[in-house]
Enzyme design. Structure first.
Site, PDB file in Angstrom:
ATOM      1  N   ASP A 208       0.854  -1.175   0.000  1.00  0.00           N
ATOM      2  CA  ASP A 208       0.000   0.000   0.000  1.00  0.00           C
ATOM      3  C   ASP A 208       0.897   1.235   0.000  1.00  0.00           C
ATOM      4  O   ASP A 208       1.764   1.376   0.851  1.00  0.00           O
ATOM      5  CB  ASP A 208      -0.898  -0.011   1.237  1.00  0.00           C
ATOM      6  CG  ASP A 208      -1.918   1.108   1.192  1.00  0.00           C
ATOM      7  OD1 ASP A 208      -2.934   0.939   0.503  1.00  0.00           O
ATOM      8  OD2 ASP A 208      -1.691   2.153   1.832  1.00  0.00           O
ATOM      9  N   GLU A 292      -2.467  -1.932  -5.659  1.00  0.00           N
ATOM     10  CA  GLU A 292      -3.765  -1.357  -5.980  1.00  0.00           C
ATOM     11  C   GLU A 292      -3.767  -0.840  -7.414  1.00  0.00           C
ATOM     12  O   GLU A 292      -2.731  -0.473  -7.941  1.00  0.00           O
ATOM     13  CB  GLU A 292      -3.945  -0.151  -5.070  1.00  0.00           C
ATOM     14  CG  GLU A 292      -5.171  -0.137  -4.246  1.00  0.00           C
ATOM     15  CD  GLU A 292      -5.211   1.153  -3.458  1.00  0.00           C
ATOM     16  OE1 GLU A 292      -6.271   1.753  -3.430  1.00  0.00           O
ATOM     17  OE2 GLU A 292      -4.172   1.571  -2.908  1.00  0.00           O
ATOM     18  N   CYS A 345     -12.296  -5.462   6.318  1.00  0.00           N
ATOM     19  CA  CYS A 345     -11.541  -5.947   7.471  1.00  0.00           C
ATOM     20  C   CYS A 345     -10.657  -7.101   6.995  1.00  0.00           C
ATOM     21  O   CYS A 345     -11.158  -8.052   6.393  1.00  0.00           O
ATOM     22  CB  CYS A 345     -12.482  -6.411   8.572  1.00  0.00           C
ATOM     23  SG  CYS A 345     -11.618  -7.272   9.895  1.00  0.00           S
ATOM     24  N   CYS A 348     -11.898 -10.507   9.100  1.00  0.00           N
ATOM     25  CA  CYS A 348     -13.171 -11.206   8.920  1.00  0.00           C
ATOM     26  C   CYS A 348     -13.899 -10.829   7.632  1.00  0.00           C
ATOM     27  O   CYS A 348     -14.997 -11.330   7.386  1.00  0.00           O
ATOM     28  CB  CYS A 348     -14.077 -10.970  10.124  1.00  0.00           C
ATOM     29  SG  CYS A 348     -14.782  -9.303  10.160  1.00  0.00           S
ATOM     30  N   CYS A 364     -12.829  -2.567  13.077  1.00  0.00           N
ATOM     31  CA  CYS A 364     -13.853  -3.457  12.545  1.00  0.00           C
ATOM     32  C   CYS A 364     -15.020  -3.528  13.521  1.00  0.00           C
ATOM     33  O   CYS A 364     -14.836  -3.795  14.711  1.00  0.00           O
ATOM     34  CB  CYS A 364     -13.272  -4.843  12.306  1.00  0.00           C
ATOM     35  SG  CYS A 364     -14.504  -5.979  11.663  1.00  0.00           S
ATOM     36  N   CYS A 367     -15.654  -7.814  14.133  1.00  0.00           N
ATOM     37  CA  CYS A 367     -14.799  -8.667  14.963  1.00  0.00           C
ATOM     38  C   CYS A 367     -13.946  -7.863  15.936  1.00  0.00           C
ATOM     39  O   CYS A 367     -13.172  -8.424  16.700  1.00  0.00           O
ATOM     40  CB  CYS A 367     -13.915  -9.568  14.098  1.00  0.00           C
ATOM     41  SG  CYS A 367     -12.563  -8.706  13.290  1.00  0.00           S
ATOM     42  N   ASP A 374      -3.288   1.555   6.676  1.00  0.00           N
ATOM     43  CA  ASP A 374      -2.480   1.164   5.511  1.00  0.00           C
ATOM     44  C   ASP A 374      -2.082  -0.312   5.572  1.00  0.00           C
ATOM     45  O   ASP A 374      -2.041  -1.000   4.552  1.00  0.00           O
ATOM     46  CB  ASP A 374      -1.226   2.035   5.415  1.00  0.00           C
ATOM     47  CG  ASP A 374      -1.576   3.505   5.251  1.00  0.00           C
ATOM     48  OD1 ASP A 374      -2.683   3.790   4.742  1.00  0.00           O
ATOM     49  OD2 ASP A 374      -0.762   4.363   5.630  1.00  0.00           O
TER      50      ASP A 374
END
Ligand code: ZN
Length: 436
Positions: A208, A292, A345, A348, A364, A367, A374
């Protein structure tokens, strides 16, 4: 052994006299371009008026016309290398070809208009040499170009010089260009390389790119910005704020603009160098690298400095990884632009509806995971490689790298707050929308 074309770019430290000669060559290229364009327009009009006349449209015909006319229109032509004029005419011939290809539907992408005249200070100053002496000197701090002679380089030319001495590289062209107030030379070089079919390393890494860090890897490693870059970035944001305090058209504004362009160019150089180190280690130490996709629509529209910087960093990272993964036998996967790498997330797979750029920690709600934003994104990118492996989908390196992938069952989401087209709507965006 495979032959690849590689560019080696060096900042120059020209003397004042050499600066004038560099500018003169770029001016000559621009002059020839504008002269040729005028001739083409004039001939087109004559033809429209019914005359049976040839319109020079290709480099050989344009050069022929120029050589006939130069004594008349540019009696000073001998002051510059003839490659300068050829370089301008070559640019024109390409622009004309792009225009006719685009009109005939043979060219992808944005519609190309008829070439327009180049104005001093408004166009890129550049000039390309293909003939005459193009040398990197043995002292590794000087180069030689036609007419311009011996120029000092700001940094060492060691890597290229070594290859030239070993006979594994051959210079085929050199181009000079100016960014802000700095002159550069870029050698186009034919390099002999051994390219492994695959490095077969099982490790996968998600990358990232950001502004706070140079990059964050899914392994948890955060690669900091080099200190000089950090300083440049701070200066950049200060100058950017200052710019908007000066009235448009004022001399203060003009000055800030110039200063801003200089700092921008310096920051870009520093980051490019730092990214070279990173991409080399990524491509040699890992089998699969996931990055990305650049959101081009968002890039054009977004005027926020932070976003613009991270987009240009991402573009540079991808550019370097594209060829380095093929050199070192690793593979590059580019995530679909609508893959919500920041909003999902990584533990999860719960997807957050909205995540602003200011939120540095991903929390999150399903969870309870709290993780650096990042790092979360980098982990999601690395996960993408599994989906790819399951579906048997492979990214060819080099040119094919911009093929997109999206794990099945994912909802097409807006990528991130602040990057969407101006509509201001929230919710889902149809994937087709990105080409509109
Ligand atoms: Zn979770």
């Amino acid at each position: 052994m495979t032959t690849v074309i590689q560019a080696y770019r060096y900042a120059l430290d020209p003397t004042p006299r050499q600066r004038r000669a560099l500018a003169s060559h770029c001016g000559a290229a621009r002059y020839a371009y504008n002269w040729g364009l005028q001739l083409v327009q004039q001939r087109l009009e004559q033809r429209r008026a019914g005359e049976d006349i040839e319109v020079p449209w290709t480099l050989p015909t344009l050069r022929w016309q120029w050589n006939r006319a130069k004594h008349q229109v540019a009696p000073w032509w001998a002051e510059n290398s003839r490659d300068a004029y050829a370089s301008g005419l070559d640019g024109l011939a390409r622009a004309l070809k792009n225009f006719s290809d685009s009109k005939a539907g043979r060219r992808k992408g944005r519609r190309m208009g008829f070439p327009r005249p180049k104005r001093k200070g408004r166009c890129r100053d550049a000039c390309r040499f293909t003939t005459g002496p193009l040398r990197v000197e043995a002292d590794r701090h000087h180069i030689t170009l036609p007419r311009l002679g011996n120029l000092k380089t700001h940094e060492s030319t060691r890597k290229l010089a070594r290859r030239l001495e070993q006979g594994t590289a051959r210079i085929i062209a050199a181009a000079i260009s100016r960014t802000a107030d700095r002159w550069f030379v870029s050698f186009t070089v034919e390099v002999q390389r051994t390219i492994p079919a695959s490095n077969r390393k099982p490790s996968v890494v998600g990358v990232d790119v950001g502004v706070r860090h140079l990059a964050v890897l899914s392994t948890g490693q955060a690669i900091p910005n080099p200190r000089a870059l950090e300083r440049s970035l701070r200066k950049l944001s200060r100058l950017n704020r200052q710019l908007h305090h000066h009235k448009p058209g004022s001399s203060h504004r003009h000055q800030s603009r110039r200063r801003l362009a200089q700092v921008h160019a310096r920051a870009a150089n520093l980051r490019r160098d730092a990214l070279h180190k990173l991409t080399r280690s990524l491509a040699t130490e890992h089998g699969t690298i996931v990055v990305e996709q650049l959101n081009l629509a968002g890039m054009v529209r977004n005027r926020r400095l932070a976003r613009a910087l991270s987009d240009s960093g991402l573009a540079e990272l991808r550019r370097q990884l594209t060829y380095k993964t093929s050199w070192y036998g690793s593979r590059l996967i580019v995530a679909d632009p609508f893959y919500p790498s920041s909003k999902t997330c990584s533990a999860c797979r719960w997807v957050k509806a909205k995540l602003t750029l200011a939120e540095r920690t991903f929390c999150c709600e399903a969870c309870g995971l709290r993780i650096d934003r990042d790092l979360n994104a980098a982990r999601n990118l690395a996960k993408l490689a599994q989906y790819v492996a399951q579906s048997g989908w492979e990214t060819p390196n080099a040119r094919g790298a911009d093929r997109k992938t999206q794990p099945a069952g994912q909802v097409a989401m807006k990528r991130e707050a602040g990057t969407e087209p101006r509509s201001g709507k929230t919710g889902t965006v149809q994937p087709q929308g990105r080409t509109a």
